[in-house]
Design an enzyme around this catalytic site. Structure first.
Site, PDB file in Angstrom:
ATOM      1  N   GLU A 111      -2.125 107.504  36.196  1.00  0.00           N
ATOM      2  CA  GLU A 111      -2.350 108.441  35.577  1.00  0.00           C
ATOM      3  C   GLU A 111      -1.498 109.436  34.576  1.00  0.00           C
ATOM      4  OE1 GLU A 111      -6.600 110.206  37.221  1.00  0.00           O
ATOM      5  OE2 GLU A 111      -5.413 109.692  38.635  1.00  0.00           O
ATOM      6  N   GLU A 131      -7.965 103.835  43.600  1.00  0.00           N
ATOM      7  CA  GLU A 131      -9.143 104.542  44.486  1.00  0.00           C
ATOM      8  C   GLU A 131     -10.035 103.806  44.445  1.00  0.00           C
ATOM      9  OE1 GLU A 131      -7.101 104.782  41.393  1.00  0.00           O
ATOM     10  OE2 GLU A 131      -6.658 106.482  40.925  1.00  0.00           O
TER      11      GLU A 131
HETATM   12  C1  1HE Z   1       2.585 106.853  50.794  1.00  0.00           C
HETATM   13  C2  1HE Z   1       1.479 106.466  49.510  1.00  0.00           C
HETATM   14  C3  1HE Z   1       0.741 107.142  48.717  1.00  0.00           C
HETATM   15  C4  1HE Z   1       3.415 105.116  50.035  1.00  0.00           C
HETATM   16  N1  1HE Z   1       0.683 108.029  49.516  1.00  0.00           N
HETATM   17  N2  1HE Z   1       2.129 108.054  51.404  1.00  0.00           N
HETATM   18  N3  1HE Z   1      -2.189 104.773  45.767  1.00  0.00           N
HETATM   19  C5  1HE Z   1      -2.105 104.005  46.888  1.00  0.00           C
HETATM   20  O1  1HE Z   1      -3.361 103.765  46.824  1.00  0.00           O
HETATM   21  C6  1HE Z   1      -1.450 102.713  46.386  1.00  0.00           C
HETATM   22  C7  1HE Z   1      -0.326 103.043  48.048  1.00  0.00           C
HETATM   23  N4  1HE Z   1       0.795 102.468  47.734  1.00  0.00           N
HETATM   24  C8  1HE Z   1       0.667 101.465  48.214  1.00  0.00           C
HETATM   25  O2  1HE Z   1       0.205 100.547  48.006  1.00  0.00           O
HETATM   26  C9  1HE Z   1       2.202 100.458  48.074  1.00  0.00           C
HETATM   27  O3  1HE Z   1       2.652 101.769  49.296  1.00  0.00           O
HETATM   28  C10 1HE Z   1       3.271 100.939  47.241  1.00  0.00           C
HETATM   29  C11 1HE Z   1       2.448  99.628  46.519  1.00  0.00           C
HETATM   30  C12 1HE Z   1       3.124 102.238  46.411  1.00  0.00           C
HETATM   31  C13 1HE Z   1       4.994 100.259  48.044  1.00  0.00           C
HETATM   32  O4  1HE Z   1       4.800  99.058  48.203  1.00  0.00           O
HETATM   33  P1  1HE Z   1       6.240  99.143  49.342  1.00  0.00           P
HETATM   34  O5  1HE Z   1       5.727  98.426  50.369  1.00  0.00           O
HETATM   35  O6  1HE Z   1       7.549  99.167  48.729  1.00  0.00           O
HETATM   36  O7  1HE Z   1       6.158 100.506  50.464  1.00  0.00           O
HETATM   37  P2  1HE Z   1       5.204 101.199  51.490  1.00  0.00           P
HETATM   38  O8  1HE Z   1       5.974 100.205  53.210  1.00  0.00           O
HETATM   39  O9  1HE Z   1       3.944 101.020  51.674  1.00  0.00           O
HETATM   40  O10 1HE Z   1       5.749 102.403  51.743  1.00  0.00           O
HETATM   41  C14 1HE Z   1       6.602 103.778  51.925  1.00  0.00           C
HETATM   42  C15 1HE Z   1       6.127 104.732  52.642  1.00  0.00           C
HETATM   43  O11 1HE Z   1       5.748 105.570  51.245  1.00  0.00           O
HETATM   44  C16 1HE Z   1       4.881 104.429  53.587  1.00  0.00           C
HETATM   45  O12 1HE Z   1       5.306 105.557  54.472  1.00  0.00           O
HETATM   46  P3  1HE Z   1       6.405 105.505  55.524  1.00  0.00           P
HETATM   47  O13 1HE Z   1       5.965 107.277  56.350  1.00  0.00           O
HETATM   48  O14 1HE Z   1       5.632 104.510  56.885  1.00  0.00           O
HETATM   49  O15 1HE Z   1       7.661 105.305  55.473  1.00  0.00           O
HETATM   50  C17 1HE Z   1       4.229 104.942  52.857  1.00  0.00           C
HETATM   51  O16 1HE Z   1       2.810 105.484  54.262  1.00  0.00           O
HETATM   52  C18 1HE Z   1       4.294 105.872  51.606  1.00  0.00           C
HETATM   53  N5  1HE Z   1       3.501 106.052  50.822  1.00  0.00           N
HETATM   54  N6  1HE Z   1       2.222 105.265  48.614  1.00  0.00           N
HETATM   55  C19 1HE Z   1       0.847 108.334  50.588  1.00  0.00           C
HETATM   56  N7  1HE Z   1       0.478 106.934  48.087  1.00  0.00           N
HETATM   57  C20 1HE Z   1      -5.974 112.472  41.484  1.00  0.00           C
HETATM   58  S1  1HE Z   1      -6.277 111.102  42.199  1.00  0.00           S
HETATM   59  C21 1HE Z   1      -5.173 109.588  42.273  1.00  0.00           C
HETATM   60  C22 1HE Z   1      -6.002 109.100  43.219  1.00  0.00           C
HETATM   61  C23 1HE Z   1      -5.376 107.722  43.514  1.00  0.00           C
HETATM   62  O17 1HE Z   1      -3.780 108.046  42.676  1.00  0.00           O
HETATM   63  S2  1HE Z   1      -5.169 107.064  44.536  1.00  0.00           S
HETATM   64  C24 1HE Z   1      -4.385 105.832  44.734  1.00  0.00           C
HETATM   65  C25 1HE Z   1      -3.559 106.372  45.569  1.00  0.00           C
END
Ligand code: 1HE
Length: 257
Positions: A111, A131
């Protein structure tokens, strides 16, 4: 307002706005959204274009899901409006914004990218709208902006099935206007921003503010708005000087690169 998750550098007349929350994949917390809004609202008047970039291996993982937990309907709506205000300031702000994409451009990250004027993606880029599978809906303007890039059918498919586009398919689908080698998105975006910054400010203004509105108008209204904008832009001294430069042999010719 300073925020450790956002960095602003000004190089010549180009602002470099970088999400610096790489450890959390540049997930967008409320405070980061507010910082983005504030940054675009208060860019120095010398700035003529901006690059939006993300630290680490991913451009942006979208909404900070850890903040999603306890919101009722009213708060959810207000939250979405918060995003709308911030991203509108990118799309309809003071200067053209070029996004340098790499890695995940997902959810709210897509977005955010779609509010920019030009998107440059490197070959590590992938696009998704998780989402759908998280039981929520877009809230950062995605339902308005993303179909304008890729069409309603593709967006519906992405949200219903969780389809992920890689960089090559993404370019073909129209997410990005430029596809470059891995690691090269920022340099290309900066090069484009420098070029965009040399345009007459009123031309950039017309491209940012009039063109998308004309695209929404009926043909008759569109032609009229175009005529108004055209008259205003060509009346600027800078436009007259540029045309004179060309006629007197000083202006650049159009050439194949
Ligand atoms: C996060 C987030 C997040 C990572 N919010 N903390 N977005 C999503 O559903 C995407 C979610 N994220 C992922 O699918 C993956 O993290 C990625 C593909 C982006 C990257 O993967 P990777 O293996 O490089 O990293 P990771 O190990 O998954 O994440 C590293 C850290 O970032 C980890 O935290 P840690 O404390 O365990 O190290 C994750 O929890 C954190 N992290 N993404 C919070 N999104 C206006 S409305 C909009 C609606 C949306 O955007 S919904 C979609 C949300």
């Amino acid at each position: 307002m300073t925020n450790p998750d956002l960095q602003l550098d000004i190089r010549d007349d180009v602002a470099i706005v970088r999400l610096t929350r790489g450890a959390k994949r540049n997930a967008l917390s409320d405070s980061l959204i507010l910082a983005l809004r504030n940054t675009f609202e208060t860019l120095p008047s010398t700035v003529r274009a901006a690059v939006l970039d993300g630290e680490g291996p991913h451009f942006c993982a979208g909404l900070d899901l850890s903040e999603l937990k306890e919101r009722d309907a009213g708060q959810g709506m207000q939250h979405s409006r918060l995003w709308h205000g911030a991203l509108d300031l990118i799309q309809h702000g003071p200067v053209p914004v070029i996004a340098a994409l790499h890695g995940a451009v997902v959810g709210g990250g897509l977005e955010l990218a779609s509010a920019c004027h030009i998107r440059v993606a490197d070959r590590s880029t992938f696009y998704a709208l998780p989402e759908g599978s998280r039981g929520i809906f877009v809230g950062g303007g995605g339902s308005v902006r993303i179909p304008k890039l890729i069409g309603v059918a593709r967006m519906t498919d992405m949200m219903m099935t969780g389809r992920v586009y890689n960089a090559e398919d993404g370019e073909r689908a129209n997410f990005a206007q430029y596809l470059v080698d891995e690691g090269a998105a920022f340099d290309k975006a900066f090069e484009l921003a420098k070029r965009v910054a040399t345009n007459a400010p009123l031309t950039n203004y017309a491209l940012m503010h009039a063109l998308p509105r004309i695209a929404e108008q009926s043909a008759d209204h569109g032609f009229f708005t175009e005529a108004l904008m055209s008259g205003i832009v060509q009346n600027a001294p800078e436009a007259k000087a540029r045309v004179r430069d060309f006629l007197e042999g000083r202006g650049a010719k159009v050439s194949k690169e």
